[in-house]
Design an enzyme around this catalytic site. Structure first.
Site, short mmCIF file in Angstrom:
data_model
loop_
_atom_site.label_atom_id
_atom_site.label_comp_id
_atom_site.label_asym_id
_atom_site.label_seq_id
_atom_site.Cartn_x
_atom_site.Cartn_y
_atom_site.Cartn_z
N ARG A 116 -6.86 18.90 12.59
CA ARG A 116 -5.58 19.05 11.83
C ARG A 116 -5.65 20.70 11.25
NH1 ARG A 116 -1.61 15.92 7.94
NH2 ARG A 116 -0.99 15.15 10.12
N HIS A 143 3.16 18.66 16.41
CA HIS A 143 2.57 17.12 15.99
C HIS A 143 2.72 16.05 16.94
CE1 HIS A 143 0.84 14.51 13.32
NE2 HIS A 143 1.69 14.38 12.43
N GLN A 146 2.28 12.29 16.38
CA GLN A 146 3.23 11.60 15.74
C GLN A 146 4.47 11.25 16.65
OE1 GLN A 146 3.75 11.07 12.18
NE2 GLN A 146 5.42 9.77 12.92
N ASP A 234 12.61 14.88 8.38
CA ASP A 234 11.41 15.64 7.82
C ASP A 234 11.54 16.14 6.68
OD1 ASP A 234 8.57 15.84 7.85
OD2 ASP A 234 8.51 17.27 9.40
N CYS A 275 8.40 10.78 9.85
CA CYS A 275 6.94 10.73 10.03
C CYS A 275 6.26 10.59 8.68
CB CYS A 275 6.53 12.17 10.68
SG CYS A 275 6.91 13.64 9.62
N ARG A 303 1.11 4.88 14.63
CA ARG A 303 0.06 6.12 14.65
C ARG A 303 -1.10 5.45 15.31
NH1 ARG A 303 1.08 10.55 11.76
NH2 ARG A 303 -0.61 11.33 13.15
N1 CP Z 1 2.97 11.88 9.48
C1 CP Z 1 1.68 12.62 9.13
O1 CP Z 1 1.06 12.99 10.14
O2 CP Z 1 1.21 12.09 7.82
P1 CP Z 1 -0.09 12.75 7.05
O3 CP Z 1 0.31 13.82 6.79
O4 CP Z 1 -0.16 11.69 5.92
O5 CP Z 1 -1.04 12.49 8.14
N1 NVA Z 2 6.27 19.12 9.02
C1 NVA Z 2 5.58 18.23 7.79
C2 NVA Z 2 4.88 16.99 8.76
C3 NVA Z 2 3.81 16.40 7.60
C4 NVA Z 2 3.31 15.34 8.62
C5 NVA Z 2 4.30 19.24 7.60
O1 NVA Z 2 3.75 20.06 8.56
O2 NVA Z 2 4.20 19.39 6.52
#
Ligand code: CP
Ligand code: NVA
Length: 317
Positions: A116, A143, A146, A234, A275, A303
């Site tokens: 990530r 992402h 997700q 989101d 998400c 997930r």
């Molecule tokens: N939805 C998601 O990716 O959550 P986290 O940021 O907690 O991993």
């Molecule tokens: N759009 C959000 C998703 C988190 C899982 C971010 O990137 O922070």
């Protein structure tokens, strides 16, 4: 200088639009089977299937995470493998070692890397120089894991997602981008409703349209959700967005809050997804999150199952 590149025919899971649609469909089917098999086993019994036995997985986080971190970690262990969670800032990666060199070194220790990160170039460089498969655990731009969970969740509640109308309300962000990729690959339509300043990337809209999906940009949220099978929200401020943009974003996005009044304009059997993490009473009200349309907890659980299928595909096990 990154040094010489290598031949790299591996199953990296970098983005939904870069993955073969038949492989994506197979992963969704596998994920469903994995979930059912686990639910059917006697309580507390180990999984019969241990396809990751003897394998080590590195989980690298340069941004915070709850779901991605825990679901990957648990998924690896349930499949008989071992995992290590690494924070980017604690690694030499965060102190000047190149991504390419990090990829080469990690490949000598582990069988699979999930990362990530911020800029997607980091993910791509990691994949280019690693000798093991690399999985995108979120970048500023996409992402994909997700949305694999989201497709699984939709289909277990309502059957095939093909031909359905998905409405994305709010910021055309990284999660929205992967929804657009999935629209093209799984054959559903997507309506984006949000302010013009936060439209999804034209390139991704174009890709979905080219793949045969109907993509509509509708500024009026109430009109957008008419006939929706699935409404998705989101956060209004993603991890890569500056905190100084928060007030401006909130002002622009307020008309796109998913509340009971808006959900009532969708189909009566419409689902709501997010998400997570959610900001209650901002992008979505608690009434919707905890209400009858919401499948957010199944979505979070999925997930785990979807990523197990992704990891199996990456490793060919
Ligand atoms: N939805 C998601 O990716 O959550 P986290 O940021 O907690 O991993
Ligand atoms: N759009 C959000 C998703 C988190 C899982 C971010 O990137 O922070």
């Amino acid at each position: 200088m990154a040094g010489p590149k290598k031949e790299n025919p591996m199953n990296h899971f970098l983005d939904i639009h870069k993955t073969d649609p038949a492989a994506l469909r197979a992963m969704i089917e596998t994920a469903g089977q994995i979930k059912r098999a686990r639910a059917d086993r006697p309580k507390g019994a180990p999984d019969d299937d241990q396809p990751l036995a003897g394998r080590m997985v590195a989980l690298i986080f340069e941004k915070p995470s709850t779901r991605t971190r825990v679901s990957f970690d648990v998924g690896v262990r349930q499949m008989g493998g071992q995992s290590m969670v690494l924070s980017g800032s604690d690694m030499q990666l965060g102190h000047g070692e190149t991504i390419a060199d990090t990829a080469r070194v990690l490949s000598r220790y582990v069988d699979l890397i999930m990362i990530r990160t911020f800029d997607e170039s980091v993910l791509h460089e990691m994949a280019e120089y690693a000798d093991v498969p690399v999985i995108n655990g979120l970048t500023d731009r996409t992402h994909p894991c997700q949305i694999m969970a989201d497709v699984l969740t939709y289909e277990e509640h309502r059957g095939p997602i093909k031909g359905k109308k998905v409405v994305w309300a709010g910021d055309g962000n990284n999660v929205c981008a992967s929804f657009l990729h999935a629209a093209g690959q799984f054959g559903f339509d997507l309506t984006f409703t949000g302010p013009a300043q936060l439209d999804p990337e034209e390139e991704f809209v174009g890709l979905a349209r080219k793949a045969g999906s109907t993509v509509v940009i509708e500024r009026d949220a109430a009109r957008a959700v008419e006939g929706a099978d699935l409404v998705v929200a989101d956060t209004w401020v993603s991890m890569h967005d500056s905190q100084s943009s928060k007030e401006r974003r909130h002002n622009m996005l307020r008309p796109y809050q998913v509340n009971a009044e808006l959900m009532a304009k969708a189909r009566p059997d419409a689902l709501f997804m997010h998400c997570l993490p959610a900001h209650r009473e901002e992008e979505v009200t608690s009434e919707v999150m905890d209400g009858p349309h919401s499948v957010i907890w199944d979505e979070a659980e999925n997930r785990l199952h979807a990523q197990k299928a992704v990891m199996r595909w990456c490793l060919g096990v």
